[in-house]
Each structure stands twice: as structure tokens, then as C-alpha cells.
Design an enzyme around this catalytic site. Structure first.
Site, short mmCIF file in Angstrom:
data_model
loop_
_atom_site.label_atom_id
_atom_site.label_comp_id
_atom_site.label_asym_id
_atom_site.label_seq_id
_atom_site.Cartn_x
_atom_site.Cartn_y
_atom_site.Cartn_z
N TYR A 191 35.14 44.73 43.77
CA TYR A 191 35.36 44.71 42.54
C TYR A 191 36.63 45.37 41.81
O TYR A 191 37.52 44.27 41.41
CB TYR A 191 34.40 45.08 41.51
CG TYR A 191 34.89 44.57 39.77
CD1 TYR A 191 34.08 43.36 39.31
CD2 TYR A 191 35.11 45.72 39.02
CE1 TYR A 191 35.10 43.01 38.35
CE2 TYR A 191 35.55 45.26 37.99
CZ TYR A 191 34.84 44.54 37.32
OH TYR A 191 35.37 43.81 35.79
N SER A 192 36.89 46.58 42.56
CA SER A 192 38.07 47.22 41.72
C SER A 192 39.36 46.31 42.49
O SER A 192 41.16 46.51 41.97
CB SER A 192 38.40 48.63 42.52
OG SER A 192 36.99 49.65 41.00
N ALA A 193 39.28 46.40 44.38
CA ALA A 193 39.91 45.55 44.49
C ALA A 193 40.74 43.88 44.28
O ALA A 193 42.09 43.90 44.15
CB ALA A 193 39.95 45.81 46.61
N SER A 194 39.36 43.50 43.63
CA SER A 194 39.94 41.94 43.33
C SER A 194 40.66 41.84 42.24
O SER A 194 41.84 41.45 42.00
CB SER A 194 38.42 41.27 43.25
OG SER A 194 37.62 41.54 42.43
N LYS A 195 40.37 43.05 41.42
CA LYS A 195 41.41 43.23 39.95
C LYS A 195 42.76 43.35 40.42
O LYS A 195 43.69 43.58 39.75
CB LYS A 195 40.35 44.20 39.07
CG LYS A 195 39.00 42.90 38.29
CD LYS A 195 38.86 41.88 37.85
CE LYS A 195 37.52 41.22 37.21
NZ LYS A 195 38.10 40.52 36.85
N SER A 235 40.81 43.66 35.08
CA SER A 235 39.71 45.08 34.11
C SER A 235 40.79 46.64 34.63
O SER A 235 41.53 46.38 35.31
CB SER A 235 38.45 45.05 35.76
OG SER A 235 37.88 46.20 35.24
N ASP A 255 33.37 25.03 40.51
CA ASP A 255 33.26 26.97 41.30
C ASP A 255 34.03 27.07 42.01
O ASP A 255 35.16 26.26 42.24
CB ASP A 255 31.93 26.46 42.80
CG ASP A 255 31.49 27.50 43.47
OD1 ASP A 255 32.66 28.58 43.05
OD2 ASP A 255 30.97 28.24 44.32
#
Length: 265
Positions: free
Chosen positions: A148-152, A135, A57
Site C-alpha cells: 500500500y505504501s509503495a503504491s501510494k 495517502s 476494473d
């Protein structure tokens, strides 16, 4: 080394790298799924000699460390690390539980960070390749995909910094942005409450296949490219966003609002 190798791009990368002659170390939370497709595709001897599967994980730092250690114990080196494990989500920022946002960052950003940190000394020794699967959302934020956008975007800057810090040491760093790809990522995406979405809101058959993404990424690693932006729509988005950000914001809003059941109205 390939994380998130049980399905989608991770599975396609594992099979592509094996066909190109690599030995692989594959990780996922469901290692039995990896073992099943390996045994169905390659001989038992090939799997035994060239494959290592480790339950991991990536949101847990100690499990990432153990994966790297088991890989080095088995192969004595690391030539390529592909940080592919990732999670998506769908929900407006003002409606999402904080646990949902934390989970996205834990898997996408911290998973990449942990694996990269523990593998880095071995990649420097081999002058190898560190690859992050990001992404188009890392360039242009998508409404309804805040974490999601912030992590990418965070992955982009992390790997760019690692590249600059090791500019004189022969390390290759590549950020790959596949765009919309046919996979299970949207089925496993979290809703605003942190529950799996269960089904994709998009027509998967019209997207680029995971196998094609894997071939392009493998070629990019061989050519030691610094970035990959896939799909025509992705390339147009990245180009236009540099000069007309308001236009891409408007297009992104319109595009995402047309998804079935979209939280963006």
C-alpha cells in the site's frame, strides 16, 4: 471522471461534483451500487442527462481505455479525472504472498497509470485537472502496509512527473492525501494471503468523513492546488518526516502496532 465510485470517497466525490453542477462519468466493478445511490438522490431525468456509469476494473488496461472512450463519446470532452479506485492491505512484507503485493500495485498504481494515460490527451485539450487520491503513506511508509505504501509513493512520483512534463501546457495535477477516512477501505483490505480482511481494526466514527474529504478535494480542484494533505495528524506527519524521519518511523511503528490484531509487534 471518478474511478472507484461505488463507495467511500469515490461515492462522496460523485455526489459532491453533481451538486456542484458537473456531469459525471463514474466507474467501479459494481456499477449497480452506483446506479442505486444515484437514483435515490437525484431525479431520473438528472441521472439520465448528467451521469454515465461504466463497469470498470482499473487493474485491466483495456477496461480503462474503454471507460475513457465511452466518456468522450458521451460528453465530447474530459475536464477532470479523479483516480480514486484503491485497495489496502495488512501484513508483514516477509509473510505476504507475492500475489497480494501484485494486486495492490495493479489496482492502485497501474489503475492510476492506465486511466491517466488514456485521458491525458483530452485533459490537455481542456486544460483540465488530473487528480490522484494517494495517502499519507505515500510520504511516510506504514509498517504492515508495505505494498500500500509503495503504491501510494509511486502514484506521487507518477503524477509529479506528469505535472513537470506538462508544465507549459496548462494541465493541472493534484495529489490528494486524505489520511484516515471513514470508508470501507479497511473492510476490503487484503490480508497477507490476499483475502479480504472483512472488518475494520479502527474506530471509523473518529475519522474524517468521506463527505468532508470530497468537499475539500472539490475545492482543491477549483483552486487548482498541487497537493492536499488532510487531517491534523497527516499534516504533522508530513512536516516532521522531512526533518526527523527516524522520529516518524518510530511513531509509525508504535501507532500501527496498537491496532487490534496488528501484525506489527
Amino acid at each position: 471522471m471518478i474511478s472507484g465510485a461505488s463507495s467511500g470517497i469515490g461515492k462522496a466525490l460523485a455526489l459532491e461534483m453533481l451538486r456542484r453542477g458537473y456531469s459525471v462519468s463514474l466507474s467501479a466493478r459494481r456499477p449497480q451500487v452506483i446506479e442505486e445511490y444515484l437514483s435515490a438522490t437525484f431525479s431520473a431525468q438528472d441521472v439520465e442527462e448528467r451521469c454515465l456509469v461504466v463497469k470498470t476494473d482499473v487493474s485491466v488496461e483495456d477496461e480503462c481505455r474503454k471507460w475513457v472512450e465511452e466518456t468522450v463519446r458521451r460528453y465530447r470532452r474530459i475536464d477532470v479525472l479523479i483516480c480514486n479506485a484503491g485497495l489496502s492491505m495488512r501484513g508483514l512484507f516477509g509473510e505476504c504472498k507475492m500475489e497480494t503485493l501484485h494486486r495492490l500495485m495493479d489496482v492502485n498504481f497501474w489503475g492510476t497509470t492506465y486511466c491517466s494515460n488514456y485521458a491525458l490527451p483530452y485533459l490537455l485539450e481542456s486544460k483540465g485537472s488530473l487528480v490522484g487520491v494517494s495517502s499519507i503513506a505515500g510520504y511516510q511508509s506504514l509498517p504492515g502496509r508495505c505494498a500500500y505504501s509503495a503504491s501510494k509513493a509511486a502514484i506521487h512520483h507518477l503524477l509529479d512527473t506528469i505535472r513537470v512534463e506538462n508544465l507549459k501546457k496548462g494541465l493541472h495535477v493534484m495529489v490528494a492525501c486524505p489520511g484516515f477516512t471513514a470508508s470501507h477501505v479497511r473492510e476490503n483490505a487484503l490480508d497477507k494471503d490476499g483475502n479480504p480482511q472483512g472488518k475494520t481494526p479502527r474506530d471509523e466514527e473518529k475519522m474524517m468523513s468521506a463527505e468532508k474529504v470530497a468537499r475539500i478535494m472539490a475545492d482543491g480542484i477549483r483552486r487548482r492546488k498541487r497537493s492536499l494533505v488532510l487531517t491534523p495528524l497527516g499534516k504533522i506527519t508530513v512536516f516532521v518526516q522531512k526533518f526527523w524521519p527516524q522520529l516518524t518511523e518510530s511513531v509509525a511503528y508504535s501507532y500501527m502496532s496498537k491496532e487490534p490484531g496488528s501484525p506489527v509487534k
